[in-house]
Design a protein around this motif. Sequence first.
Motif, PDB file in Angstrom:
ATOM      1  N   LYS A  21     -29.907  -0.038  24.183  1.00 10.30           N
ATOM      2  CA  LYS A  21     -31.166   1.046  24.579  1.00 10.30           C
ATOM      3  C   LYS A  21     -32.086   0.388  25.242  1.00 10.30           C
ATOM      4  N   CYS A  24     -35.046  -1.511  23.081  1.00 10.24           N
ATOM      5  CA  CYS A  24     -34.810  -2.270  22.043  1.00 10.24           C
ATOM      6  C   CYS A  24     -33.252  -2.955  22.178  1.00 10.24           C
ATOM      7  N   CYS A  26     -30.289  -2.374  20.277  1.00  7.53           N
ATOM      8  CA  CYS A  26     -29.500  -1.624  19.655  1.00  7.53           C
ATOM      9  C   CYS A  26     -28.499  -1.080  20.896  1.00  7.53           C
ATOM     10  N   THR A  38     -29.364   1.394  14.904  1.00 10.23           N
ATOM     11  CA  THR A  38     -30.891   1.508  14.673  1.00 10.23           C
ATOM     12  C   THR A  38     -31.651   0.215  14.450  1.00 10.23           C
ATOM     13  N   CYS A  39     -32.998   0.484  14.650  1.00 10.19           N
ATOM     14  CA  CYS A  39     -33.732  -0.687  14.316  1.00 10.19           C
ATOM     15  C   CYS A  39     -35.238  -0.347  14.354  1.00 10.19           C
ATOM     16  N   CYS A  42     -36.434   1.567  17.446  1.00  7.72           N
ATOM     17  CA  CYS A  42     -36.222   2.899  17.831  1.00  7.72           C
ATOM     18  C   CYS A  42     -36.437   4.007  16.730  1.00  7.72           C
TER      19      CYS A  42
HETATM   20 ZN    ZN Z   1     -33.399  -0.115  18.036  1.00  6.19          ZN
END
Ligand code: ZN
Length: 480
Positions: A21, A24, A26, A38-39, A42
Amino acid sequence: MSEYETVIGLEIHAELDTESKVFCSCSTRFGAPPNSQTCPVCLGFPGVLPVLNKEVVELSLRAAVAFNCRIARYNVFERKNYFYPDLPKAYQISQKALPLGAEGWVEIEVAGRTKKVRLVDVHMEEDTGKSVHGLDAGWEDKSLIDFNRAGVPLLEIVSQPDMRSVEEAEAYMNETRAILLFLGVSDCRMEQGSLRFEASCSMRPVGSTELGSRVEIKNLNSFRAVTHSLRAELKRQRAVLESGGVVAQETMLWNEEKERTEPMRSKETSSDYRYFPEPDLVPVEITPEWIDRVRSELPELPLRRRQRFRDEFHLSPEAATKLTATRATADFFQKAVELYPHPTPIANWIIGDFTALLNDDRLPLEQAKVTPRHLTDMLKLVDEGVISGKQAKEVFAEVYATGKAPADIVQERGMKQVSDEAALSRLLDDVIAAHPKAVADLKGGNRKTRGFFVGQVMKATKGQANPQLVNKLLTEKLEL
Ligand code: ZN
Ligand code: MN
């Protein structure tokens, strides 16, 4: 009643083809289980900081240069503030005052005429999450949100209202898609949402230089949705104008089922985004050296390539368009012609049998086992009379399925064409002796009977006789 002209502009959102992304690490892979990619960044948790993915700038710059834009030396990201459930931070990181690329243009071809569609700008931003509504997903009255898409990098390409017909809008979408594919910037898979559109359109009396009140149509996910919604909306506007009414400036949604545009609820259209510079990201400096390097690495773009294929290889406009639909197809054709300078049969095989096999398997050409050399080796076998055109179809299908060399397939299947003149001559003598009536017909001028004799010899050789040779022998024997 005065005549009206159509004015169309398009915004294109293209998902960039990066592994991770934009802010980030991901994954951007499509089709993973909901919310598995996801993290905290995001998902918009408080206190986290975005870190820019350099590949996003590289790919976006490649596109902006190819679109002839003026490149901003300092790129500033801004926050576009609005509330929506799929936007976890309640703002989208985008660009506004200092977009990556300004102005620029896309050259399109419609009915043999070229035209430049000017661009307002080309800028980087992040994608939002995706609402999944109950009725679509098999649960009843709930909507859930998948954040896998949140933070996927987007390139937004904003055109001037330069298109004067739905055909021009279609040509613009096709050309932009082809350029993005040639550049390797986006995979442009519309069924996965990699390319999305917003159209704006209005009508004005021919000759007027002022723009009519403009209607925006949001959330269009395919070329078909764009062209159909524009046709429906322009028809509606024309009816309003011709009955003496005034077209209201508004935002519409396309109702695919009812084939009509419908006004959006007003709370979805409020557009006070309160843009301001994103304090968590530093400006990105793009040096002249960086731009020069990107420019020097640009491939020949689809329009030029199409024109060159037509001029250099005397291909029809349709064939040239099909052969330049993707860079892989164009490269395949080009390489094959270098190996064996017979562009017409090469083009026909790529557009015909090869494309049909690829379509059946939904396989992109670059993943096929067939190489340009396979195709040209096979065409040489046909030209040398080793196999017939009919046998070539069989050989090609096997090359496609197995990746084996055509000569090996011919060997294994024992399908060598019979070009032994003495043997064919004996077979033809037998056929002539057995069918005196057909001989009389042919001598009497019924040319169709020729096919009967060739067919009989083909049958006797299980399709392996060289038809040109049989035809030649027939002419000699019957003194035609
Ligand atoms: Zn992320
Ligand atoms: Mn946008």
